[in-house]
Design a protein around this motif. Sequence first.
Motif, PDB file in Angstrom:
ATOM      1  N   LEU A 140       0.780  -1.046   0.088  1.00  0.00           N
ATOM      2  CA  LEU A 140       0.038  -0.045   0.197  1.00  0.00           C
ATOM      3  C   LEU A 140       0.765   1.384  -0.177  1.00  0.00           C
ATOM      4  O   LEU A 140       0.366   2.241  -0.307  1.00  0.00           O
ATOM      5  CB  LEU A 140      -1.064   0.101   1.228  1.00  0.00           C
ATOM      6  CG  LEU A 140      -2.019  -1.148   1.249  1.00  0.00           C
ATOM      7  CD1 LEU A 140      -2.731  -1.319   2.523  1.00  0.00           C
ATOM      8  CD2 LEU A 140      -2.975  -0.942   0.041  1.00  0.00           C
ATOM      9  N   ALA A 141       2.070   1.238   0.623  1.00  0.00           N
ATOM     10  CA  ALA A 141       3.010   2.339   0.739  1.00  0.00           C
ATOM     11  C   ALA A 141       3.426   2.684  -0.909  1.00  0.00           C
ATOM     12  O   ALA A 141       3.557   3.818  -1.272  1.00  0.00           O
ATOM     13  CB  ALA A 141       4.081   2.214   1.582  1.00  0.00           C
ATOM     14  N   ALA A 142       3.559   1.579  -1.631  1.00  0.00           N
ATOM     15  CA  ALA A 142       4.104   1.726  -2.814  1.00  0.00           C
ATOM     16  C   ALA A 142       3.176   2.167  -3.891  1.00  0.00           C
ATOM     17  O   ALA A 142       3.322   3.119  -4.724  1.00  0.00           O
ATOM     18  CB  ALA A 142       4.630   0.289  -3.469  1.00  0.00           C
ATOM     19  N   VAL A 143       1.815   1.745  -3.598  1.00  0.00           N
ATOM     20  CA  VAL A 143       0.634   2.205  -4.176  1.00  0.00           C
ATOM     21  C   VAL A 143       0.506   3.600  -4.219  1.00  0.00           C
ATOM     22  O   VAL A 143       0.424   4.751  -5.156  1.00  0.00           O
ATOM     23  CB  VAL A 143      -0.641   1.414  -3.919  1.00  0.00           C
ATOM     24  CG1 VAL A 143      -1.780   2.345  -4.163  1.00  0.00           C
ATOM     25  CG2 VAL A 143      -0.593  -0.008  -4.355  1.00  0.00           C
ATOM     26  N   ARG A 144       0.579   4.253  -2.931  1.00  0.00           N
ATOM     27  CA  ARG A 144       0.478   5.597  -2.580  1.00  0.00           C
ATOM     28  C   ARG A 144       1.522   6.685  -3.254  1.00  0.00           C
ATOM     29  O   ARG A 144       1.221   7.412  -3.844  1.00  0.00           O
ATOM     30  CB  ARG A 144       0.464   5.731  -1.087  1.00  0.00           C
ATOM     31  CG  ARG A 144      -0.603   4.945  -0.320  1.00  0.00           C
ATOM     32  CD  ARG A 144      -0.975   5.489   1.079  1.00  0.00           C
ATOM     33  NE  ARG A 144      -1.537   6.646   1.286  1.00  0.00           N
ATOM     34  CZ  ARG A 144      -1.746   7.036   2.507  1.00  0.00           C
ATOM     35  NH1 ARG A 144      -1.713   6.430   3.335  1.00  0.00           N
ATOM     36  NH2 ARG A 144      -2.143   8.557   2.565  1.00  0.00           N
ATOM     37  N   ARG A 145       2.622   6.048  -3.122  1.00  0.00           N
ATOM     38  CA  ARG A 145       4.096   6.741  -4.027  1.00  0.00           C
ATOM     39  C   ARG A 145       3.631   6.806  -5.443  1.00  0.00           C
ATOM     40  O   ARG A 145       3.737   7.945  -6.143  1.00  0.00           O
ATOM     41  CB  ARG A 145       5.081   5.912  -3.686  1.00  0.00           C
ATOM     42  CG  ARG A 145       5.715   6.202  -2.292  1.00  0.00           C
ATOM     43  CD  ARG A 145       7.166   5.770  -1.840  1.00  0.00           C
ATOM     44  NE  ARG A 145       7.429   4.305  -2.410  1.00  0.00           N
ATOM     45  CZ  ARG A 145       7.546   3.341  -1.513  1.00  0.00           C
ATOM     46  NH1 ARG A 145       7.226   3.672  -0.370  1.00  0.00           N
ATOM     47  NH2 ARG A 145       7.574   1.979  -2.029  1.00  0.00           N
ATOM     48  N   TRP A 146       3.152   5.814  -5.936  1.00  0.00           N
ATOM     49  CA  TRP A 146       3.013   5.682  -7.527  1.00  0.00           C
ATOM     50  C   TRP A 146       1.990   6.521  -8.130  1.00  0.00           C
ATOM     51  O   TRP A 146       2.099   7.242  -8.872  1.00  0.00           O
ATOM     52  CB  TRP A 146       2.814   4.186  -7.784  1.00  0.00           C
ATOM     53  CG  TRP A 146       2.768   3.916  -9.311  1.00  0.00           C
ATOM     54  CD1 TRP A 146       3.887   3.421 -10.153  1.00  0.00           C
ATOM     55  CD2 TRP A 146       1.587   3.889 -10.289  1.00  0.00           C
ATOM     56  NE1 TRP A 146       3.628   3.228 -11.461  1.00  0.00           N
ATOM     57  CE2 TRP A 146       2.316   3.537 -11.442  1.00  0.00           C
ATOM     58  CE3 TRP A 146       0.237   4.317 -10.370  1.00  0.00           C
ATOM     59  CZ2 TRP A 146       1.362   3.516 -12.765  1.00  0.00           C
ATOM     60  CZ3 TRP A 146      -0.284   4.201 -11.271  1.00  0.00           C
ATOM     61  CH2 TRP A 146       0.040   3.793 -12.672  1.00  0.00           C
ATOM     62  N   TYR A 147       0.836   6.743  -7.155  1.00  0.00           N
ATOM     63  CA  TYR A 147      -0.037   7.590  -7.621  1.00  0.00           C
ATOM     64  C   TYR A 147       0.207   9.142  -7.335  1.00  0.00           C
ATOM     65  O   TYR A 147      -0.235  10.082  -7.726  1.00  0.00           O
ATOM     66  CB  TYR A 147      -1.597   7.217  -7.035  1.00  0.00           C
ATOM     67  CG  TYR A 147      -2.277   5.982  -7.805  1.00  0.00           C
ATOM     68  CD1 TYR A 147      -2.813   6.244  -8.707  1.00  0.00           C
ATOM     69  CD2 TYR A 147      -2.033   4.731  -7.186  1.00  0.00           C
ATOM     70  CE1 TYR A 147      -3.468   5.087  -9.645  1.00  0.00           C
ATOM     71  CE2 TYR A 147      -2.646   3.629  -7.919  1.00  0.00           C
ATOM     72  CZ  TYR A 147      -3.222   3.892  -9.038  1.00  0.00           C
ATOM     73  OH  TYR A 147      -3.862   2.882  -9.690  1.00  0.00           O
ATOM     74  N   ALA A 148       0.919   9.288  -6.023  1.00  0.00           N
ATOM     75  CA  ALA A 148       1.178  10.768  -5.683  1.00  0.00           C
ATOM     76  C   ALA A 148       2.093  11.408  -6.788  1.00  0.00           C
ATOM     77  O   ALA A 148       2.190  12.412  -7.285  1.00  0.00           O
ATOM     78  CB  ALA A 148       1.933  10.597  -4.390  1.00  0.00           C
ATOM     79  N   GLU A 149       3.024  10.297  -7.490  1.00  0.00           N
ATOM     80  CA  GLU A 149       3.979  10.773  -8.425  1.00  0.00           C
ATOM     81  C   GLU A 149       3.145  11.241  -9.820  1.00  0.00           C
ATOM     82  O   GLU A 149       3.617  11.940 -10.558  1.00  0.00           O
ATOM     83  CB  GLU A 149       4.825   9.741  -8.839  1.00  0.00           C
ATOM     84  CG  GLU A 149       5.842   9.379  -7.832  1.00  0.00           C
ATOM     85  CD  GLU A 149       6.716   7.968  -8.175  1.00  0.00           C
ATOM     86  OE1 GLU A 149       6.442   7.264  -9.173  1.00  0.00           O
ATOM     87  OE2 GLU A 149       7.464   7.742  -7.352  1.00  0.00           O
ATOM     88  N   ARG A 150       1.917  10.876  -9.870  1.00  0.00           N
ATOM     89  CA  ARG A 150       1.104  11.236 -10.913  1.00  0.00           C
ATOM     90  C   ARG A 150       0.110  12.225 -10.604  1.00  0.00           C
ATOM     91  O   ARG A 150      -0.825  12.530 -11.625  1.00  0.00           O
ATOM     92  CB  ARG A 150       0.172  10.011 -11.555  1.00  0.00           C
ATOM     93  CG  ARG A 150       1.440   8.958 -12.102  1.00  0.00           C
ATOM     94  CD  ARG A 150       0.993   7.549 -12.258  1.00  0.00           C
ATOM     95  NE  ARG A 150       2.228   6.931 -13.198  1.00  0.00           N
ATOM     96  CZ  ARG A 150       3.418   6.460 -12.474  1.00  0.00           C
ATOM     97  NH1 ARG A 150       3.596   6.709 -11.075  1.00  0.00           N
ATOM     98  NH2 ARG A 150       4.071   5.893 -13.082  1.00  0.00           N
ATOM     99  N   GLY A 151       0.192  12.661  -9.327  1.00  0.00           N
ATOM    100  CA  GLY A 151      -0.861  13.589  -8.883  1.00  0.00           C
ATOM    101  C   GLY A 151      -2.169  13.199  -8.774  1.00  0.00           C
ATOM    102  O   GLY A 151      -3.198  13.948  -8.931  1.00  0.00           O
ATOM    103  N   LEU A 152      -2.269  12.021  -8.414  1.00  0.00           N
ATOM    104  CA  LEU A 152      -3.713  11.351  -8.370  1.00  0.00           C
ATOM    105  C   LEU A 152      -3.742  10.668  -7.023  1.00  0.00           C
ATOM    106  O   LEU A 152      -2.781  10.355  -6.327  1.00  0.00           O
ATOM    107  CB  LEU A 152      -3.860  10.280  -9.180  1.00  0.00           C
ATOM    108  CG  LEU A 152      -3.827  10.569 -10.742  1.00  0.00           C
ATOM    109  CD1 LEU A 152      -3.796   9.335 -11.721  1.00  0.00           C
ATOM    110  CD2 LEU A 152      -4.962  11.427 -11.022  1.00  0.00           C
ATOM    111  N   PRO A 153      -4.994  10.590  -6.449  1.00  0.00           N
ATOM    112  CA  PRO A 153      -5.180   9.934  -4.942  1.00  0.00           C
ATOM    113  C   PRO A 153      -5.005   8.360  -5.400  1.00  0.00           C
ATOM    114  O   PRO A 153      -5.351   7.816  -6.693  1.00  0.00           O
ATOM    115  CB  PRO A 153      -6.776  10.408  -4.692  1.00  0.00           C
ATOM    116  CG  PRO A 153      -7.298  10.596  -5.987  1.00  0.00           C
ATOM    117  CD  PRO A 153      -6.279  11.384  -6.945  1.00  0.00           C
ATOM    118  N   ALA A 154      -4.699   7.548  -4.476  1.00  0.00           N
ATOM    119  CA  ALA A 154      -4.545   6.277  -4.600  1.00  0.00           C
ATOM    120  C   ALA A 154      -6.071   5.531  -4.196  1.00  0.00           C
ATOM    121  O   ALA A 154      -6.371   5.719  -3.188  1.00  0.00           O
ATOM    122  CB  ALA A 154      -3.845   5.873  -3.665  1.00  0.00           C
TER     123      ALA A 154
END
Length: 349
Positions: A140-154
């Motif tokens: 879940l931490a990796a998921v949140r980082r991935w979406y944050a890099e794209r300016g999107l909520p996870a």
Amino acid sequence: MEISAQGRLVVRITPADVGKRVSVRRLSEPGAAREKFTDTVGVLTSWDHGVVMITQRSGESVRFPENTLVAGKVVPAAPARHRGPAAGYEELARVASRAWRPVESEPLGQWELRAAGGFTRRANSVLPLGDPGRPLDAALAAVRRWYAERGLPAYVQTATGAEGTQELLCAELERRGWVREVTAEVWTGALAPVADRAGGADVVLAREADAAWLARYRRKGVSEVALKVLGSRADDRGAGPSVWFASVPGAPGAAPAAIGRCAVDGRWAGFAAVEVDPGRRRQGLATEVMAALARRALAEGASAAWLQVESDNEPARALYGALGFSRHHAYHHFREPGERSPQDLPDRS
């Protein structure tokens, strides 16, 4: 409900049964002069510190003290289906994902991270089919980082109510503060009966969503990214569905009276974006659109159909039920803790 040879109710479940489908009876008003009972069926998703949690088919979780249990047993993993094509959850989830393809995706173990600039939750959420390859908190931490890099909520898309669905993951997300923001349902049915419902409307089929079709589409200001998601056709390697757009012409210079979209993928045809001019409703136009698309899908070798419908959309549910569709499972989008629902996701899917 489990009853002993002596005729007494018996609790035959324990914390070791977490993950199994159970049926329980419990006291709903402990200590009342006249005892009242509540029956619950669902997946036993936790039993910790004297509190039992059961996740029902709808995705709703029920919590109650273990000392209120008066009976309980493990029941078959999924109820028998009485109509519609046989289908497992994972097969349907993968078909639905291909029918609404993101612009960008990346694997995380057996999870798929999907992004499309914020156009619909389905194209901007994790599809968790299997093991992410690391402990859940790390995933879940990796998921949140991935979406944050794209300016999107996870978001994580999960499902409940069928064999192989993710009640345990839903419970773990809730425990970590993820918010269940949207719930809808996937319905399935045979394709031929839909094709047989044709009447006389002139339905035009096309490979592209043109300006007229988009004028009837409920999401205004559709971007290039959104058009790519709507298209979702095969890539250069030939992987992907065959997508068709249908429309019933309206008055000259006006938007179509009705539209629809269908993605044909092997034996499956997936219907979406079936919309009718409010002034032309109850004239059978939605059925006409779906019938024309169904005939096209039959010609391409499909035999079964699926669609997604919101649980509170009673007119659509009545239409699809009349066409032979029935509920297969519910699906949910869980939003990461501390994030507000973005304004560019106005739909509920």
